[in-house]
Design an enzyme around this catalytic site. Structure first.
Site, PDB file in Angstrom:
ATOM      1  N   ALA A   1       0.862  -1.175   0.000  1.00  0.00           N
ATOM      2  CA  ALA A   1       0.000   0.000   0.000  1.00  0.00           C
ATOM      3  C   ALA A   1       0.900   1.228   0.000  1.00  0.00           C
ATOM      4  O   ALA A   1       2.073   1.144   0.370  1.00  0.00           O
ATOM      5  CB  ALA A   1      -0.872  -0.011   1.245  1.00  0.00           C
TER       6      ALA A   1
ATOM      7  N   GLY B   1       0.359  -5.125   0.601  1.00  0.00           N
ATOM      8  CA  GLY B   1      -0.765  -5.041  -0.322  1.00  0.00           C
ATOM      9  C   GLY B   1      -0.413  -5.587  -1.704  1.00  0.00           C
ATOM     10  O   GLY B   1      -1.306  -6.015  -2.446  1.00  0.00           O
TER      11      GLY B   1
ATOM     12  N   GLU C   1      -0.933  -9.171  -1.388  1.00  0.00           N
ATOM     13  CA  GLU C   1      -2.383  -9.375  -1.230  1.00  0.00           C
ATOM     14  C   GLU C   1      -3.087  -9.253  -2.576  1.00  0.00           C
ATOM     15  O   GLU C   1      -4.022 -10.003  -2.879  1.00  0.00           O
ATOM     16  CB  GLU C   1      -2.942  -8.358  -0.221  1.00  0.00           C
ATOM     17  CG  GLU C   1      -2.464  -8.638   1.203  1.00  0.00           C
ATOM     18  CD  GLU C   1      -2.905  -7.581   2.193  1.00  0.00           C
ATOM     19  OE1 GLU C   1      -2.535  -6.401   1.995  1.00  0.00           O
ATOM     20  OE2 GLU C   1      -3.610  -7.921   3.165  1.00  0.00           O
TER      21      GLU C   1
ATOM     22  N   GLU D   1       3.849  -5.959   6.850  1.00  0.00           N
ATOM     23  CA  GLU D   1       3.081  -4.922   7.552  1.00  0.00           C
ATOM     24  C   GLU D   1       3.421  -4.845   9.033  1.00  0.00           C
ATOM     25  O   GLU D   1       3.418  -3.770   9.635  1.00  0.00           O
ATOM     26  CB  GLU D   1       1.571  -5.177   7.390  1.00  0.00           C
ATOM     27  CG  GLU D   1       1.015  -4.856   6.016  1.00  0.00           C
ATOM     28  CD  GLU D   1       1.108  -6.014   5.034  1.00  0.00           C
ATOM     29  OE1 GLU D   1       1.885  -6.955   5.270  1.00  0.00           O
ATOM     30  OE2 GLU D   1       0.399  -5.956   4.011  1.00  0.00           O
TER      31      GLU D   1
HETATM   32  C1  HSC Z   1       0.506  -2.422   3.273  1.00  0.00           C
HETATM   33  O1  HSC Z   1       0.740  -2.866   2.191  1.00  0.00           O
HETATM   34  C2  HSC Z   1      -0.814  -2.580   3.964  1.00  0.00           C
HETATM   35  C3  HSC Z   1      -1.705  -3.528   3.234  1.00  0.00           C
HETATM   36  O2  HSC Z   1      -1.987  -4.652   4.007  1.00  0.00           O
HETATM   37  C4  HSC Z   1      -2.933  -2.875   2.711  1.00  0.00           C
HETATM   38  C5  HSC Z   1      -3.880  -2.404   3.776  1.00  0.00           C
HETATM   39  C6  HSC Z   1      -5.123  -1.856   3.139  1.00  0.00           C
HETATM   40  C7  HSC Z   1      -6.005  -1.176   4.109  1.00  0.00           C
HETATM   41  C8  HSC Z   1      -5.885   0.326   3.963  1.00  0.00           C
HETATM   42  C9  HSC Z   1      -6.940   1.025   4.751  1.00  0.00           C
HETATM   43  C10 HSC Z   1      -6.604   2.472   4.984  1.00  0.00           C
HETATM   44  N1  HSC Z   1       4.652   3.438   0.209  1.00  0.00           N
HETATM   45  O3  HSC Z   1      13.354   1.509   0.797  1.00  0.00           O
HETATM   46  P1  HSC Z   1      13.826   2.287  -0.377  1.00  0.00           P
HETATM   47  C11 HSC Z   1       9.514   4.775  -0.868  1.00  0.00           C
HETATM   48  S1  HSC Z   1       1.687  -1.548   4.135  1.00  0.00           S
HETATM   49  C12 HSC Z   1       5.184   4.641  -0.067  1.00  0.00           C
HETATM   50  O4  HSC Z   1      14.905   3.288  -0.180  1.00  0.00           O
HETATM   51  P2  HSC Z   1      14.914  -0.104  -1.555  1.00  0.00           P
HETATM   52  C13 HSC Z   1      10.566   5.057   0.195  1.00  0.00           C
HETATM   53  O5  HSC Z   1      10.082   5.913   1.201  1.00  0.00           O
HETATM   54  C14 HSC Z   1       3.099  -1.589   3.083  1.00  0.00           C
HETATM   55  N2  HSC Z   1       6.497   4.855  -0.316  1.00  0.00           N
HETATM   56  O6  HSC Z   1      14.232   1.334  -1.598  1.00  0.00           O
HETATM   57  C15 HSC Z   1      11.680   5.676  -0.643  1.00  0.00           C
HETATM   58  O7  HSC Z   1      11.332   7.014  -0.861  1.00  0.00           O
HETATM   59  P3  HSC Z   1      12.469   8.148  -0.990  1.00  0.00           P
HETATM   60  C16 HSC Z   1       3.749  -2.902   3.056  1.00  0.00           C
HETATM   61  C17 HSC Z   1       7.299   3.801  -0.281  1.00  0.00           C
HETATM   62  O8  HSC Z   1      15.153  -0.450  -2.963  1.00  0.00           O
HETATM   63  C18 HSC Z   1      11.576   4.922  -1.967  1.00  0.00           C
HETATM   64  O9  HSC Z   1      10.261   4.359  -1.998  1.00  0.00           O
HETATM   65  N3  HSC Z   1       4.971  -2.813   2.293  1.00  0.00           N
HETATM   66  C19 HSC Z   1       6.813   2.514   0.012  1.00  0.00           C
HETATM   67  O10 HSC Z   1      16.029  -0.110  -0.585  1.00  0.00           O
HETATM   68  C20 HSC Z   1      12.598   3.832  -2.116  1.00  0.00           C
HETATM   69  O11 HSC Z   1      12.521   2.986  -0.967  1.00  0.00           O
HETATM   70  C21 HSC Z   1       6.115  -2.490   2.878  1.00  0.00           C
HETATM   71  O12 HSC Z   1       6.214  -2.304   4.068  1.00  0.00           O
HETATM   72  C22 HSC Z   1       5.425   2.352   0.262  1.00  0.00           C
HETATM   73  N4  HSC Z   1       4.880   1.151   0.523  1.00  0.00           N
HETATM   74  O13 HSC Z   1      13.800  -1.052  -0.967  1.00  0.00           O
HETATM   75  C23 HSC Z   1       7.297  -2.372   1.962  1.00  0.00           C
HETATM   76  N5  HSC Z   1       7.861   1.644   0.001  1.00  0.00           N
HETATM   77  O14 HSC Z   1      13.268   7.753  -2.202  1.00  0.00           O
HETATM   78  C24 HSC Z   1       8.055  -1.111   2.271  1.00  0.00           C
HETATM   79  C25 HSC Z   1       8.949   2.376  -0.322  1.00  0.00           C
HETATM   80  O15 HSC Z   1      11.688   9.399  -1.146  1.00  0.00           O
HETATM   81  N6  HSC Z   1       9.147  -0.888   1.370  1.00  0.00           N
HETATM   82  N7  HSC Z   1       8.628   3.670  -0.480  1.00  0.00           N
HETATM   83  O16 HSC Z   1      13.259   8.086   0.285  1.00  0.00           O
HETATM   84  C26 HSC Z   1      10.298  -1.581   1.428  1.00  0.00           C
HETATM   85  O17 HSC Z   1      10.482  -2.500   2.185  1.00  0.00           O
HETATM   86  C27 HSC Z   1      11.403  -1.132   0.513  1.00  0.00           C
HETATM   87  O18 HSC Z   1      11.127   0.179   0.132  1.00  0.00           O
HETATM   88  C28 HSC Z   1      11.601  -1.996  -0.761  1.00  0.00           C
HETATM   89  C29 HSC Z   1      12.635  -1.299  -1.688  1.00  0.00           C
HETATM   90  C30 HSC Z   1      12.124  -3.374  -0.354  1.00  0.00           C
HETATM   91  C31 HSC Z   1      10.307  -2.132  -1.531  1.00  0.00           C
END
Ligand code: HSC
Length: 694
Positions: free
Chosen positions: A66, A105, A108, A128
């Protein structure tokens, strides 16, 4: 190709509809992506020229989750659950084509598809929990239906992704695609159609839930098995409850329960802090006055001076990143000993199954030992890790300056000395920087980088990039006593000792801080590090500390001598309170003319933590740290501050700055100017500001 939204387009290839997502950097599920997927599924449904659909992502990754930046804001576009339901309900088979990471997400969404294929490098997971929430779009309901309850519990509570090979083994994907992923996914989709394979709706499946239905105790047992790891965290507990709901309730009700548990977490302080920390960590890697395009210096080789505990630990980071290391000691004996410790550390990791023997051999083959400093003449960076003595370090840096090639970076691992002064011992002060690793240096994630007045921007940018390469989280700070981490630690240590003098015992202070979420309190920590270290420093400076000195005078140096502030029976690591220590403390209070009193847990917590916040404010005032969040990153990764409290500065916001300020004023009145609120804190309270924006 038809643009559906500015992030998603639709095209057809070889009788297959392709929903293409392009939302850099990580294809997060922003409103435009959700909208685009949902419309894309509808378009494909109505498109008579296609018999199947592939969801495919541009760029470096499949959907990584997400869009975290949307959390807490008014909802826009279709909800993710609605999008996933539309995929699952598609009348044509939908195949998710996964490369990079399918996370949160993202996974998912893929679980809504009827089939999943991935390339060999892909990783799939539900991280998450690391953001203090749980998979809120059906992940806790669908994943156990595919991989079974034990594995789903493990993946969802740890947040650790699995490889494509593992995903294939457990049935999470149907195929690992060699070569071009898009072409492979299209071919797979056509095969599904040609073979008349069913539209697999995971929400309908129950077979994999059966063994947990037959063994309802599995959830309690699992929670017990991870109790130590998840101490203090709410999210893993809710994750377990959500998976339990998948087993006990029909799918639609399970989804509702998942939503309730998700919202409970989402609205809580822990998740706010953990989501804040996600961005804090990434922000810390950026230095405000160093532009993104600053040229980097090539680092292909590293020299380390000192093969002691720190030097050896530092070397291991570089070796594991594939960077050859030349390590220097003054005598062959010390060198052999240092290299042997590195070898033993690796061997222990191999024997625990956490490293392959070949990987260890590769690391050891990259290590060269020498007693000749001249052997560092060609390295790209040198890190000095010798004992803390300014004269000796200055002499060493002057020598290194003469030996090392032009443009080589000269770094010091000092935790106490003035790096500006060290830099001035060379003719290249702009190439001198502090790289403060935390012990054990091969384990602790933090790298506190210290810029001097003269460190040049390329050197800073290079060292920040280098930190990432060797698996560290960097934060750049300026030169001051103890830099950021230890300077704040000292304020806490001063209060911990004052509390002993006034009436508390080590076990009282340690318990309060342990319960707060820290891995251990200050006295257990001192016993672990060795009480003699501080004692010798005090002796050198002619400073006295009655309780700590008396403990050291009895040879109670901590765990290594079997006693310190606590007793450690039978060479163990479990601290037991010791009446001898209580006697020492009571005597010290008496000699200082202090009447001992009962001290509440609340006072212990406030007096240990609020001065840390106040010191953080002074550090910001002086420009030693550029952001409050950098201080938080240092404390979480360097000192084990509980991530669910975000760091000291985020914690201050959670408590309320006004409360922190007023409490400091109260203690200033009763205990003196140690507690005087900093000008920054006072200003922020007056202006109603906060350090963090969550
Ligand atoms: C989720 O998915 C919840 C779901 O269950 C859905 C729920 C639905 C219900 C909703 C109701 C309201 N979003 O880490 P990096 C940015 S929760 C936005 O340096 P890497 C990051 O800030 C999510 N931005 O790269 C950075 O920005 P900057 C679950 C995101 O290659 C840039 O991307 N997913 C973002 O070292 C690069 O990131 C996670 O927790 C996101 N989701 O690693 C995954 N993810 O350049 C979180 C990244 O401005 N992400 N950004 O500084 C990661 O683990 C890592 O970023 C990667 C890439 C492994 C994807």
């Amino acid at each position: 190709m038809t643009a559906i939204t500015d992030m998603v387009s639709y095209e057809t290839e070889n009788g297959v509809g392709i929903i293409k997502i392009d939302n850099p950097p990580v294809n997060a599920l922003s409103a435009g992506v959700r909208e685009g997927i949902k419309s894309g599924i509808e378009m494909a449904g109505q498109d008579d020229s296609v018999s199947a659909v592939v969801i495919w992502c541009e760029g470096r990754t499949f959907i990584a989750g997400a869009d975290i930046t949307e959390f807490g804001k008014p909802p826009k576009g279709p909800a993710l659950n609605e999008v996933i339901a539309s995929i699952e309900m598609s009348s044509k088979p939908v195949v998710a084509a996964i490369h990079g990471t399918a996370l949160g997400g993202g996974l998912e969404t893929a679980l809504g598809a009827h089939y999943r294929v991935a390339n060999a490098g892909a990783k799939l997971g539900l991280p998450e929990v690391k953001l203090g929430i749980l998979p809120g779009a059906g992940g806790t309901q669908r994943l156990p239906r595919v991989v079974g309850v034990p594995m789903a519990l493990e993946m969802i509570t740890s947040g650790v992704p699995i490889s494509a090979a593992k995903a294939l083994e457990v049935g999470l994907i149907s195929e690992v695609v060699e070569g071009d992923l898009k072409a492979g996914a299209i071919a797979f989709a056509k095969k599904v159609v040609a073979e008349g394979r069913p539209l697999v709706k995971i929400s309908d499946q129950t077979e994999m839930l059966q063994s947990a239905k037959d063994n309802p105790g599995i959830f309690e047992e699992f929670q017990k098995s991870i109790a130590r790891k998840i101490r203090g965290f709410q999210a893993p507990v809710n994750c377990i409850k959500a998976v339990q709901a998948a087993v006990e309730l029909p799918f639609p009700e399970g989804l509702k329960r998942e939503r309730e548990l998700f919202m409970e977490l989402m609205q809580g302080e822990q998740s706010k802090s953990q989501r804040y920390f996600f961005f804090a960590e990434r922000q810390a890697a950026k230095i405000p006055d160093v532009p993104k395009d600053t040229p980097l210096i090539d680092i292909n080789t590293c020299g380390i001076v000192g093969a002691g505990t720190m030097g050896g630990g530092i070397a291991m980071n570089f070796l594991q990143a594939g960077i050859p290391v030349t390590i220097v000691e003054t005598t062959q004996e010390a060198l052999d000993r240092g290299i042997e410790i590195i070898r033993k550390n690796y061997a222990a990791t191999v024997s625990k199954g956490r490293m392959k023997q070949e990987a260890m051999d590769k690391c050891m083959s990259l290590l060269t030992g020498t007693t000749n400093l001249e052997d560092l003449k060609d390295v790209d960076i040198v890190i000095e890790a010798i004992f803390e003595n300014m004269d000796v370090k200055k002499e060493l840096f002057a020598k290194l300056d003469g030996i090392c090639k032009d443009g080589a970076i000269l770094a010091t691992n000092t935790s106490t000395l003035d790096i500006d002064e060290i830099g001035e011992a060379t003719k290249r002060p702009e190439y001198v920087i502090g790289l403060h690793f935390f012990s054990p240096a091969n384990v602790m994630k933090l790298l506190e980088e210290v810029r001097t007045k003269k460190t040049n921007k390329s050197v800073m940018a290079t060292c920040m990039a280098l930190a990432k390469r060797i698996g560290k989280v960097p934060a750049m700070v300026g030169v001051c006593e103890g830099f950021v981490g230890n300077r704040i630690l000292h304020r806490r240590a001063e209060q911990a000792t004052a509390l002993l003098m006034e009436g508390a015992l080590p076990q009282d202070v340690d318990r309060v801080l342990f319960d707060f979420g820290l891995p251990m309190g200050p006295f257990a920590m001192s016993d672990l590090a060795g009480n003699d270290v501080g004692w010798r420093i005090r002796q050198g400076k002619g400073v006295k500390s009655p309780i700590a000195d008396a403990i050291c005078e009895l040879g109670r140096f901590g765990q290594k001598t079997g006693s310190g502030y606590y007793l450690y029976k039978d060479g163990g690591r479990t601290p037991t309170p010791d009446p001898v220590v209580e006697e020492i403390i009571v005597k010290a209070s008496k000699e200082a003319g202090i009447e001992r009193r009962s001290i509440s847990d609340e006072e212990i917590l406030e007096r240990c933590i609020y001065p840390m916040i106040n010191e953080g404010c002074k550090i910001l005032e002086e420009g030693i740290a550029s952001r409050a969040s950098d201080i938080d990153v240092i404390w979480v990764y360097g000192y084990g501050w509980p991530i669910y409290r975000g760091g000291p500065m985020r914690y201050a916001d959670a408590v309320g700055l006004e409360k922190v300020y007023n409490t400091l004023l109260k203690y200033q009145e009763s205990h003196g100017d140690f507690f005087k609120p900093s000008a920054l804190l006072e200003k922020m309270v007056k202006e109603g500001q906060t350090f963090t924006n969550v």
